[in-house]
Every structure is written in structure tokens, then in C-alpha cells.
Scaffold this active site. Sequence first.
Site, mmCIF file in Angstrom:
data_model
loop_
_atom_site.group_PDB
_atom_site.id
_atom_site.type_symbol
_atom_site.label_atom_id
_atom_site.label_comp_id
_atom_site.label_asym_id
_atom_site.label_seq_id
_atom_site.Cartn_x
_atom_site.Cartn_y
_atom_site.Cartn_z
ATOM 1 C CG PHE A 96 -0.228 0.455 2.501
ATOM 2 C CD1 PHE A 96 -0.056 1.805 2.787
ATOM 3 C CD2 PHE A 96 0.286 -0.467 3.404
ATOM 4 C CE1 PHE A 96 0.610 2.213 3.936
ATOM 5 C CE2 PHE A 96 0.954 -0.069 4.548
ATOM 6 C CZ PHE A 96 1.118 1.283 4.817
ATOM 7 C CE LYS A 121 -3.038 -8.497 -4.568
ATOM 8 N NZ LYS A 121 -3.390 -7.475 -3.545
ATOM 9 C CD GLU A 164 -5.265 -5.937 0.401
ATOM 10 O OE1 GLU A 164 -4.423 -5.918 -0.512
ATOM 11 O OE2 GLU A 164 -5.091 -6.561 1.469
ATOM 12 C CB SER A 211 4.581 -7.336 5.685
ATOM 13 O OG SER A 211 3.755 -8.389 5.261
ATOM 14 C CB CYS A 268 10.605 -0.237 2.687
ATOM 15 S SG CYS A 268 11.219 0.444 1.151
ATOM 16 C CD GLU A 271 8.688 -2.668 8.165
ATOM 17 O OE1 GLU A 271 7.902 -3.625 8.001
ATOM 18 O OE2 GLU A 271 9.246 -2.087 7.226
#
Length: 512
Positions: free
Chosen positions: A165, A189, A192, A242, A297, A397
Site C-alpha cells: 500500500f 495485483k 487492496e 511485509s 521501507c 518494523e
Amino acid sequence: MAISIQERVSQVAGLIPTQVPQLINGSWVKSASLVSIPVTNPATQAVLTNTPCATQDEMVAAVESAQRAFESWKDVPVPQRARMMLKYQALLKEHHDELATLLAMETGKTFEDAKGDVWRGIEVAEHACNISSLMMGETVGNVARNIDCSSWIQPMGVFAGITPFNFPAMIPLWMFPMAIACGNTFILKPSEQDPLTPNRLAELFLEAGFPKDVLQVVHGAKEQVDFLLHHPDIVGVSFVGSVPVGQHVYRTATDNLKRCQAFAGAKNHMVVMPDADKQQVINALKGAACGAAGQRCMAISVAVLVGEAANWADEIAAELATLKPGPFTDEEADFGPLISPQARERVTAIIEQAKEDGASCLVDGTQVEVTDYPNGNWVGATVFAKVTPEMGVYQQEIFGPVLCLVEANDLNDAIAMINRNPFGNGTSIFTGSGFAARDFQHRIKVGQVGVNVPIPVPLPFFSFTGWRGSFYGDQHAYGKQAVRFYTETKTVTSRWFEAGENVDANMTIALK
Ligand code: NAD
């Protein structure tokens, strides 16, 4: 004339459908699925649209279409593919602010940050325009008498991309422009949680003149990802997300004998040497720890204060405390909300646990309020001092605007601590000493190193080179490594005979 952000929002808001369509076999189609996931404005919880979870039939159709498209796309001459990519990067630039507006609406990023997300993606599309030279093979003439050897770089088939995301423009653009420029077809893909920006990227891709079925966009979550990981016609998978999902994707893809590159989580340290410029350090930490609410990240989540630099903790904390979260429509906001209420709950729980574990909370962002936005997923800048590697706040994290200050006696201690950490995405050192900088860059086991640069994300002619627990695979994103990931190398050894000349009785003699 400059357009205000409010005007930009009204321009794009009318174009948002109640359910995001999928791009299958060259057409934008509404999913027949009864399952969908709401996409919300993270500053208000207002539902912007819904992400469908593609049905099995839709997934099958996307893979079949991409497989058929590959048969003709692989033979389109490389300069022609490059020319289409040039058109695409021009269109992306033309629609830059519109894409950033859409992106800010669904992620909550400040407009400036959203523009950065789009721009870093455009740079990869720009790099993909160079595909003709990137796909050059190698040749050695006369490897044996009258025999030449050459290598050819060839596309492989259908690749899949699964994206997170936090960079809905940049990360899809890390993947499909390079894969498709190499002559493959691609199934994206997207996350979402923010599917509108990737869909718009795909619309512009069709507008650039690419054959309508070389890129397919399907939506959903775990079930759709698992379908792609098991489908025999998918030759390789690019993943960013992740750690647990990255491990699952890498294991499943490779178990199904696919190529896989999986970019995962991070815990990035900035080493602050006592000879660094204090104000430069503080300015760098403000952006690197709290920009995008820490949802990067490459965010700096740990500052390692070496020696006397430990005395700077209060000043660092005081300046981070001045940062203001706010909605993307507020030009004064330093960063936006977290992506979801669940993300906010997770981050505040880590902060509370750190207090219980004995870290010294110099700035606490858990109670922050933003005027007129009582329902946003807000977490303000948070700073902990006296953090030790045994604490959960150091080990996990966080993916929030939380900075941990740890102390080290000297550079050796700082390097040892970073090299013991399981992640290896990015790191930086702030120092006035060329020797310390060189020593650090040489000995540190992290893939992306900044010297007086807090977030050292490489430009696309290099590659994005996370190491250890931050990456599973061997060929990284964009640059020459992406070309290797998305292609096979074929080596041809050839000999041509003069009319009437005979083949040697024993070819091995000729090859000696
Ligand atoms: P995520 O792992 O939750 O989701 C990533 C993608 O995987 C999404 O498309 C999602 O639909 C899919 N997915 C989620 N759960 C799944 C499951 N159980 N099985 C199969 N697929 C699944 O990640 P996120 O929260 O969207 O993104 C944030 C994470 O991404 C952070 O950990 C961050 O460090 C990481 N990230 C890494 C890099 C990098 O280059 N190393 C870059 C950006 C983000």
C-alpha cells in the site's frame, strides 16, 4: 496558473467508480465477485471506492490473455517497445499532478510526498525507455577456429507483480515497465488498500499504445496472490510487502519452480557521529523518520548516537515534536495519517509496550489531535531515548512516525549493532570524517548506504538493493538486475562452413 489542491480533488473525485474495475484481456471490466474491500480516506474514514476480490474465472482469464499476448509481444522489435515506453513516460509526466492527487486521496500522503511517489516511479519508466541497450548480449568471436559465441537476452513469458500500500505509484512502476519493455507480459495485483492509482497507471499505459492485453490488472488479497503463485503459466513473481507475506510468497513461488524477487520489511539505522553537523542531522531525521508517517521501507527508525552525540537527544526530540500531521489538503502538514485504524492500533500498542519496557519517551504522539479530523488514523511524531536492542520497539518494523535513539560508544559498536539486526534494507552515516564514512560503507552489511544522505534510494540506472531479511531472491528491482530477472540468457555457439568444407570428425577437437 497554479491549481489549488481542492480544485484538483474536485477534478478527479468525479472519476472514482464505486467499485474499481479490473483490466482483463484489454478491457476494463467490473468484477462479478460478491466480495469486496472498502478503500477509505485515512484522514476521515469516508469510503472512496471498493476493491473487488477477483473470481477464479477472472483470474484464469487474465492469465490466459497474458499468455496469448506474450506470443506476439515477444516478437515486437525492441526499438518499437522502447518507443511505446517513451510515450508512456511522457503521459505519466503530463498526468503527474492528477496521479499525485488520486494517490494522496487514497493514501493520505501530503501532496508533496504523493508527487515524490509518482516521480520516483516515472524515473523507472524513463529508464525502461533505454531497453534497447539494456538488452544487449555479449559476443566473443573465434572462441575456437572459425567458431563464434554470443549471448542473447530473451523474454520469458507472463510475470506477476504483487505490490504494497505504501507506494501505489512507485512500486507498480518498478515492475511492469521493465518486465514489459523486456518483452514479457504482466499481471499486476495491487494492494487492496489503494487500488485507484495503479488502475490509473494502467489506463495511461493503454493510452500510450501498448497492445491492450500485455498488462492485466486484477484485484484482491491473499486468495488472488496464491492463485498467481500456483499458476503454471506464471514464470516469475515480483513482490514488495511485509516480512511474513514476503516469506510466504518467496517460498510458494520457488516451490512452484518460479523465479521470485521478494522485497520485505526493514529497520533502518542512521549512525550519528559526534563530528557531524548537528542541525543537518536533525533536519535529516525529521524527514527520514516521520515523512509519510514513517510508512516507508527506507524510513530511518533508529538513530545510533555515537559518543558525545548522545547529548543531542533532547534537541532531536524537541525538533521532531514540532512536526504536524494533517490531511493532504493542508499544505502546512508535515505528514499524513496512517493507512488504516488497524495500523494506528498496532503502532500505538508498540509505543505503549516500549514505555512499559523502560524506554524513555521524550515525545509521545499517541494523543495527537488534528482539528476538524477527529476520525483520522493519526499518530504524531514519537521519540524514545535509551532504547536497547532487547526491546520490542527496536526489534520490530514499526511503520509509523516513531524514532528510537540508541547509544554506541564508537563506530565499531554502531556497525556491530547494525550488522546484528536481521534487516539490511538501508542505512546512513552522518559524519565529517571521510575515513569513518569509508570504513562504515565498507563494513556494513546493508544493501543501500547513505553518507550524509538519510534515505539512500538508488536511481533506476542502479538497482534497489536491500539485503538479508529485507530481501529474498538474488536479482533486485530496476536497473540491470531487473533486466536479468525478467529475461533468460541464451548462448549460441556457431560455425559456418565454406562451400565443400566438411565437418570435423570430432567437434571437440575444434572447440579445444
Ligand atoms: P503486505 O505484506 O500486507 O501486503 C503486500 C501485498 O501482499 C498486498 O498486495 C496484499 O494484498 C498481499 N497480501 C497480504 N497478505 C497476504 C497473504 N497472507 N498472502 C498473500 N498475499 C498477501 O504489506 P503492506 O502492509 O501493504 O506494505 C507494507 C510493508 O511493505 C512493510 O513491511 C514495508 O517495509 C514493506 N515494503 C518493503 C519495500 C522494500 O523495498 N523492501 C518497499 C515498500 C514496502
